[in-house]
Design an enzyme around this catalytic site. Sequence first.
Site, PDB file in Angstrom:
ATOM      1  N   ASP A   1       0.854  -1.189   0.000  1.00 42.69           N
ATOM      2  CA  ASP A   1       0.000   0.000   0.000  1.00 42.69           C
ATOM      3  C   ASP A   1       0.897   1.250   0.000  1.00 42.69           C
ATOM      4  O   ASP A   1       1.799   1.372   0.832  1.00 42.69           O
ATOM      5  CB  ASP A   1      -0.848  -0.058   1.286  1.00 42.69           C
ATOM      6  CG  ASP A   1      -1.982   0.949   1.316  1.00 42.69           C
ATOM      7  OD1 ASP A   1      -2.441   1.347   0.241  1.00 42.69           O
ATOM      8  OD2 ASP A   1      -2.409   1.300   2.435  1.00 42.69           O
TER       9      ASP A   1
ATOM     10  N   HIS B   1      -9.185   4.874  -2.154  1.00 45.75           N
ATOM     11  CA  HIS B   1      -8.494   4.886  -0.853  1.00 45.75           C
ATOM     12  C   HIS B   1      -9.369   5.639   0.144  1.00 45.75           C
ATOM     13  O   HIS B   1     -10.391   6.221  -0.215  1.00 45.75           O
ATOM     14  CB  HIS B   1      -7.139   5.593  -1.000  1.00 45.75           C
ATOM     15  CG  HIS B   1      -6.106   4.707  -1.609  1.00 45.75           C
ATOM     16  ND1 HIS B   1      -5.025   4.243  -0.916  1.00 45.75           N
ATOM     17  CD2 HIS B   1      -6.009   4.178  -2.853  1.00 45.75           C
ATOM     18  CE1 HIS B   1      -4.301   3.467  -1.703  1.00 45.75           C
ATOM     19  NE2 HIS B   1      -4.873   3.412  -2.893  1.00 45.75           N
TER      20      HIS B   1
ATOM     21  N   GLY C   1      -7.712   8.271   7.323  1.00 46.27           N
ATOM     22  CA  GLY C   1      -7.848   8.544   8.749  1.00 46.27           C
ATOM     23  C   GLY C   1      -9.290   8.646   9.223  1.00 46.27           C
ATOM     24  O   GLY C   1     -10.241   8.375   8.469  1.00 46.27           O
TER      25      GLY C   1
ATOM     26  N   SER D   1     -12.842   4.321   4.879  1.00 45.77           N
ATOM     27  CA  SER D   1     -13.461   3.920   6.148  1.00 45.77           C
ATOM     28  C   SER D   1     -14.688   4.781   6.386  1.00 45.77           C
ATOM     29  O   SER D   1     -14.734   5.956   5.995  1.00 45.77           O
ATOM     30  CB  SER D   1     -12.463   4.099   7.303  1.00 45.77           C
ATOM     31  OG  SER D   1     -11.585   2.987   7.341  1.00 45.77           O
TER      32      SER D   1
ATOM     33  N   SER E   1      -8.759   2.484   8.823  1.00 48.03           N
ATOM     34  CA  SER E   1      -9.158   3.165  10.066  1.00 48.03           C
ATOM     35  C   SER E   1     -10.298   2.449  10.785  1.00 48.03           C
ATOM     36  O   SER E   1     -10.309   2.397  12.022  1.00 48.03           O
ATOM     37  CB  SER E   1      -9.576   4.605   9.770  1.00 48.03           C
ATOM     38  OG  SER E   1      -8.486   5.325   9.254  1.00 48.03           O
TER      39      SER E   1
ATOM     40  N   GLU F   1      -1.572   5.926  -8.775  1.00 48.94           N
ATOM     41  CA  GLU F   1      -2.506   6.933  -8.248  1.00 48.94           C
ATOM     42  C   GLU F   1      -2.361   8.252  -8.991  1.00 48.94           C
ATOM     43  O   GLU F   1      -1.254   8.727  -9.250  1.00 48.94           O
ATOM     44  CB  GLU F   1      -2.285   7.152  -6.740  1.00 48.94           C
ATOM     45  CG  GLU F   1      -3.281   8.160  -6.150  1.00 48.94           C
ATOM     46  CD  GLU F   1      -3.334   8.183  -4.615  1.00 48.94           C
ATOM     47  OE1 GLU F   1      -3.020   7.156  -3.993  1.00 48.94           O
ATOM     48  OE2 GLU F   1      -3.692   9.238  -4.064  1.00 48.94           O
TER      49      GLU F   1
HETATM   50  O1  G3H Z   1      -2.930   4.839   3.674  1.00 45.25           O
HETATM   51  C1  G3H Z   1      -2.813   4.780   4.878  1.00 45.25           C
HETATM   52  C2  G3H Z   1      -3.058   3.474   5.561  1.00 45.25           C
HETATM   53  O2  G3H Z   1      -4.130   3.611   6.454  1.00 45.25           O
HETATM   54  C3  G3H Z   1      -1.812   2.988   6.242  1.00 45.25           C
HETATM   55  O3  G3H Z   1      -1.516   3.764   7.345  1.00 45.25           O
HETATM   56  O4  G3H Z   1       0.885   4.303   7.066  1.00 45.25           O
HETATM   57  O5  G3H Z   1      -0.227   4.468   9.295  1.00 45.25           O
HETATM   58  O6  G3H Z   1       0.223   2.239   8.281  1.00 45.25           O
HETATM   59  P1  G3H Z   1      -0.050   3.698   8.037  1.00 45.25           P
HETATM   60  P1  13P Z   2      -8.906   4.741   5.743  1.00 47.65           P
HETATM   61  O1  13P Z   2      -8.022   5.578   6.604  1.00 47.65           O
HETATM   62  O2  13P Z   2     -10.145   5.469   5.353  1.00 47.65           O
HETATM   63  O3  13P Z   2      -9.224   3.424   6.367  1.00 47.65           O
HETATM   64  O4  13P Z   2      -8.130   4.450   4.363  1.00 47.65           O
HETATM   65  C1  13P Z   2      -7.187   3.413   4.275  1.00 47.65           C
HETATM   66  C2  13P Z   2      -6.395   3.454   3.016  1.00 47.65           C
HETATM   67  O5  13P Z   2      -6.703   4.122   2.057  1.00 47.65           O
HETATM   68  C3  13P Z   2      -5.192   2.618   2.961  1.00 47.65           C
HETATM   69  O6  13P Z   2      -4.454   2.820   1.802  1.00 47.65           O
HETATM   70 ZN    ZN Z   3      -4.530   4.797   1.028  1.00 46.43          ZN
END
Ligand code: G3H
Ligand code: 13P
Ligand code: ZN
Length: 333
Positions: free
Chosen positions: A94, A234, A191, A237, A280, A146
């Site tokens: 990711d 993306h 987030g 949530s 999230s 992206e």
């Molecule tokens: O895109 C963001 C995802 O929620 C991953 O978050 O970089 O805190 O693991 P993180």
């Molecule tokens: P959320 O923060 O909305 O769960 O998005 C997660 C995400 O896009 C991970 O790449």
């Molecule tokens: Zn993302």
Amino acid sequence: MVNYKDLGLVNTREMFSKAVAGGYAIPAFNFNNMEQMQAIVQAAVETKSPVIMQVSKGARNYANATILRYMAEGAVAYAKELGCEKPEIVLHLDHGDTFEICKDCIDCGFSSVMYDGSALPFEENIAITRQVVEYAHKYDVTVEAELGVLAGVEDDVVAEESHYTKPEEVIEFATRTGCDSLAISIGTSHGAYKFKPEQCTRDPKTGRLIPPPLAFDVLAEIEKKLPGFPIVLHGSSSVPEEEVETINKYGGNLPDAVGIPEEQLRKAAKSAVCKINIDSDSRLAMTAAVRKHLAEHPDHFDPRQYLKPARESMKNMYVHKIVNVLGSDGKLG
Ligand code: G3H
Ligand code: 13P
Ligand code: ZN
């Protein structure tokens, strides 16, 4: 060099073409630890859904990349043990932000990678995405790219404002990069605070925030330019009110957290959007369950005592998303 096929993983190609044709989306859940991995696999097996398990740069730093790869291999074995003969599990990077991190993941067994050059100028984004695609396709690994910027935090990249994807750029971008799927910006963000209160209206009865709608007109334009091309959302949530209330009731402080309403995600899933990213909501489910358990059992100190309800809560959330929001249940095989 480890090839993902030897680990029982699959890439996203067939999964996405079936999802676009069938009007549903594949869940992409982030994982950082064993409980999330178990909950994801249990939910996917119970609902007979394909699933994408994704690893961020932050997850690699937290848990160690090698451990996460072995956990994904373990996820395939665990799914079989739970009775799924042919699980369809993708191990996906990711928000990869360099060619090197994408290559590293491909070399250690990932079946799909995202190169996120969305913060770069158009030509640079194309050049590096193309480099990743050329390497990935040698090993039949699929690549998500992206275009357009999401507001909020993407690992180390912080954007104050979102910039919707420009539909007039998508054909050139997809053609020149050769990417397999495209993440777009239509108003989602990462987030638990996706919108500032001033961007929302308030329900006069409950006082809850009602966020502005996603830019479905931009999505429709993109679909017109790239018919049938797999689109990724993306920041999807929904930040369930019950979880936020539980967290706040048991000592947390998440005022005015707000996500994407599930009806809007359901609508998106019926379109060319075939991958919906959720992280999230898993964090909120886990935190709410742990806070509640510890508040109700102040004498408990064995992590299994509070991580068990946390895992159950995440699993229930994943099942709900698969069945009631994304519609990927029963889509194995
Ligand atoms: O895109 C963001 C995802 O929620 C991953 O978050 O970089 O805190 O693991 P993180
Ligand atoms: P959320 O923060 O909305 O769960 O998005 C997660 C995400 O896009 C991970 O790449
Ligand atoms: Zn993302």
